[in-house]
Design an enzyme around this catalytic site. Structure first.
Site, short mmCIF file in Angstrom:
data_model
loop_
_atom_site.label_atom_id
_atom_site.label_comp_id
_atom_site.label_asym_id
_atom_site.label_seq_id
_atom_site.Cartn_x
_atom_site.Cartn_y
_atom_site.Cartn_z
N GLU A 91 21.85 14.52 29.58
CA GLU A 91 20.48 15.00 29.43
C GLU A 91 19.79 15.02 30.80
O GLU A 91 19.85 14.03 31.54
CB GLU A 91 19.69 14.06 28.50
CG GLU A 91 20.08 14.13 27.04
CD GLU A 91 19.43 15.31 26.29
OE1 GLU A 91 18.66 16.07 26.92
OE2 GLU A 91 19.72 15.45 25.09
N HIS A 98 24.20 23.29 26.09
CA HIS A 98 23.99 23.08 24.66
C HIS A 98 23.81 24.42 23.94
O HIS A 98 24.32 24.64 22.85
CB HIS A 98 22.77 22.18 24.44
CG HIS A 98 22.74 21.48 23.13
ND1 HIS A 98 21.67 20.73 22.71
CD2 HIS A 98 23.67 21.42 22.12
CE1 HIS A 98 21.95 20.25 21.50
NE2 HIS A 98 23.13 20.65 21.13
#
Ligand SMILES: [Zn+2]
Length: 241
Positions: free
Chosen positions: A102, A140
């Site tokens: 992340e 993603h």
């Protein structure tokens, strides 16, 4: 902690911000992919709290702050809960096969140099530890088109490629390709993209390789998809090194 530095004792990484949100990788899987995300939150501290809260049932292996500070939350050998529903090639349990990173970013800002430098350092370590090929570093949005848009159009995939991480194609070609949606779709799927409708597929390919372009499918899109399919067929058998 210094930017990009993972405290490491051999294979065992010491977690700086342990998250309870993980489990074993299924069917003895080992990571052979990396999925890059952004947090879509206003602060790295807030994202860290979210990723470490058992009520949320989400996590990632790493979180990189805007200033490049690296937070490790789940051991690389474990299955973090970052990818969710989606697929890349034949892989449908992406969490069992991947390491999730992340990047602290609201989604509205460019990714700064310190953060990108830390990501590059981290990716070099991960890809070496697990022998992960460059084309197995994905976003993603690549594996969950329509459901996820991170790391978004501002993420610098070309920078990663220049570092030997990830893949790139700018679509320039000396020969003209016919514009054919069917060939585009088949090529994008051969690279790894899931089976989604044509408009969404074009959008998600452009999000990564041609982020500021719009309009109908054209010869540059055709070249990008066919070049990627040819150089990096996702499920082609490979001789191990
Ligand atoms: Zn994400």
């Amino acid at each position: 902690m210094g930017s990009g530095t993972v405290p490491c004792c051999g294979w065992k990484l010491i977690l700086t911000h342990p998250s309870p949100n993980f489990g074993p990788r299924r069917d003895g899987a080992v990571p052979d992919m990396v999925v890059v995300h952004y947090t879509a939150m206003m602060s790295a501290d807030g994202a860290c709290r979210t990723l470490c809260n058992p009520d949320n049932e989400v996590s990632a292996h790493y979180l990189i702050d805007e200033d490049g500070t690296l937070r490790s939350m789940v051991s690389e050998g474990m299955r973090a809960w970052h990818a969710g529903a989606g697929a890349w090639g034949a892989v449908t349990d992406v969490n069992s096969r991947s390491i999730g990173i992340e990047l602290a970013n609201s989604g509205a800002c460019p990714f700064g140099l310190a953060q990108m430098d830390a990501l590059v350092d981290l990716l070099h370590g991960i890809t070496q530890r697990w022998a992960i090929r460059p084309e197995r570093i994905i976003g993603h949005s690549d594996m969950a088109p329509g459901r996820k848009i991170d790391p978004g159009r501002k993420f610098d995939w070309r920078r990663l490629w220049l570092e030997g991480l990830g893949v790139w194609c700018d679509g320039t070609s000396s020969h003209d390709l016919p514009v054919d949606p069917e060939i585009f779709r088949d090529a994008a799927k051969a690279f790894g993209y899931p089976d989604v409708d044509d408009a969404l597929l074009l959008d998600v390919v452009r999000m990564r390789f041609r982020p500021w372009h719009s309009g109908p499918l054209d010869a540059v899109d055709m070249h990008i998809a066919t070049d990627l399919a040819e150089r990096f067929p996702v499920d082609a058998p490979r001789l191990s090194a």
